[in-house]
Design an enzyme around this catalytic site. Sequence first.
Site, PDB file in Angstrom:
ATOM      1  N   ASP A  40      87.411  -9.142  42.865  1.00 37.59           N
ATOM      2  CA  ASP A  40      88.662  -9.209  43.430  1.00 37.59           C
ATOM      3  C   ASP A  40      89.747  -9.747  42.611  1.00 37.59           C
ATOM      4  OD1 ASP A  40      86.796  -8.835  45.337  1.00 37.59           O
ATOM      5  OD2 ASP A  40      87.603 -10.265  46.849  1.00 37.59           O
TER       6      ASP A  40
ATOM      7  N   GLU B 220      77.695 -18.853  46.645  1.00 31.64           N
ATOM      8  CA  GLU B 220      78.452 -17.460  46.492  1.00 31.64           C
ATOM      9  C   GLU B 220      78.332 -17.174  44.792  1.00 31.64           C
ATOM     10  OE1 GLU B 220      82.173 -17.182  48.023  1.00 31.64           O
ATOM     11  OE2 GLU B 220      82.402 -14.982  47.474  1.00 31.64           O
TER      12      GLU B 220
HETATM   13  C1  GLC Z   1      84.304 -10.883  47.683  1.00 33.91           C
HETATM   14  C2  GLC Z   1      83.562 -10.433  46.422  1.00 33.91           C
HETATM   15  C3  GLC Z   1      83.027  -9.006  46.573  1.00 33.91           C
HETATM   16  C4  GLC Z   1      81.997  -9.260  47.652  1.00 33.91           C
HETATM   17  C5  GLC Z   1      82.816  -9.974  49.063  1.00 33.91           C
HETATM   18  C6  GLC Z   1      81.622 -10.206  50.030  1.00 33.91           C
HETATM   19  O1  GLC Z   1      85.547 -10.249  48.344  1.00 33.91           O
HETATM   20  O2  GLC Z   1      84.688 -10.366  45.367  1.00 33.91           O
HETATM   21  O3  GLC Z   1      82.482  -8.625  45.500  1.00 33.91           O
HETATM   22  O4  GLC Z   1      81.454  -7.962  47.972  1.00 33.91           O
HETATM   23  O5  GLC Z   1      83.280 -11.122  48.724  1.00 33.91           O
HETATM   24  O6  GLC Z   1      80.478 -11.126  49.288  1.00 33.91           O
END
Ligand code: GLC
Length: 415
Positions: free
Chosen positions: A162, A386
Site C-alpha cells: 500500500d 501482520e
Molecule cells: C493491506 C496490505 C495488503 C493486504 C491487505 C489485507 O492492505 O497492504 O497487501 O492484502 O492489507 O491483509
Amino acid sequence: MNQHTNPDREARNILISNDRGGYTIPTEGLYPYQWNWDSAIAALGFAQFDIDRAWIEIETLFTGQWTDGMVPHILFHQQDDGYFPGPDVWGCDGPIPSSGIIQPPLAATMARKIWEQDTDAGEARIRELFPQMLAWHQWIMKWRLDDHGAVCTTHPWEAGRDNAPDWDKAMARIDASDVGEYQRRDTSHVNSEDRPTKFDYDRYIKLVQIGRQAGWDQQALLTQNPFRVADPTMTFTTLRAARDLLAISEQLGLDAEGLGADIADLEVGASSLWNEDLGVFDSRDARTKEWSGSISNASYLCWYAGIESEKMLDRLKAVLASVPFPVPSYDTSMPNFDARRYWRGPTWAFMNMMIGFGLAEMGHEQRAEELRVKTKELISTYGFAEYFDPISGSPAGGNAFTWTAAVWLHWAGRD
Ligand code: GLC
C-alpha cells in the site's frame, strides 16, 4: 521471550477462527472481508490440515470474478461498517460486491502447489478452476502491461504494498484537494504510527473516485487514471502465474493458447525493471518513465518468477547477514526506511515465503533455508502479527493474522 509454545496449534486455530464460511478474513476488525492474495496464501495454510477447505478458499475467490475475467482485490461478502472504503464507495457491479482493482495474481501458483500436494483430491478442482484462472491472466495481459511488457499497478492497493516508497513520486503528482470528507476506520483498530499517512489515504480514496466515475471502464482508465506504475510485485507474480498455468495445462492436456507467447513477453517486461544504476529490480512510472529508486522486498521475487540474478543474490546475502529479521520491505540503508510503517520497512512473513520458494526452486536451497529459519524464529518469538519490525522483531499492525499463520503451517514451521 518465547510465549508461543504450540505455534502449530495456534496457527490452525487462527485459520479456523478467521474462517467466515468458504473464505477467510485476514484478521478480525481491521480486514473483515475476503482479500485476493491473502486468500491464496490462506489456502496453502489450510492445505496442511484440510485440503478440501483449501480448494474452497480459491473457489470462493473466483465466485467474485467479473465477466471480463477480472478478479477483485476485495470481495465484500457481508457488509461490515468497521472497514472503509466499503462497497458503496467502490460502486462496482460484479457478481459479488467488490472493489474495482485486482491484487498480485497468486491463485494459479498456490492452486498448483495444493494440487501437487494431493493430485487425486485436486484434479477435478483444478480442471474446473483452470479456465477462470486463465481468463484472469488474460485480463491482466490486456489491461496492465506497460510499453516494455512489465505489469503495472493502477492503485497502490493493487500491488498489495500500500504505502511503499515505490509510489511516492507518482502519488505526489495526484491532486486530491477535492477528495471530500471521509472517515478512516483502520486507525481505530491499530496504532496510527504503523499505518499509511493522511496524505497517502487522500490519494487512495481519490483514485477510487476516479475509477468509479469511469465506471471501472479499463479502456477509459488507461488515459484517466493518473497512477500507473510498472512494479516487481505485479510483474514477477504474473510471470510466475503464467508459468504455472502453462505447466498445469501441459500436465492435464488443457488448451492454453497464447501462454507461451505471454511468458516470453513477460520475461522481457521483467528484465526491463532492472535499474542498472541502483543494481536492483525497481518500479518504473509508466506515465513519466521515471524510476522509483526503490529496493523493496518485491525486488527479491525475481527467483519466484524464474529469473536468475547474481547481483540480487549478493544483495540478499548481505541482508541476511546484517538485518536481524529479514527481508525488510524497504532497504534499511535507504533514507525513507521506516522500521514500523507498513510497507516502508517492516518484514512480511508471506513475502519471505515467496522469496524462499523462488530461491529453493532456482538452486539456492541454503539461502532459502536461512530465510525460513529466521522467519520461524520471528513468528515463534513474536507471534502471528501482520508484519514485524525488521530490526527488533517486534510485532506490528493486526494480530492473529491469517497469512502469517498459513506461512507457519506451510513453510516457516516445517522442519
Ligand atoms: C493491506 C496490505 C495488503 C493486504 C491487505 C489485507 O492492505 O497492504 O497487501 O492484502 O492489507 O491483509
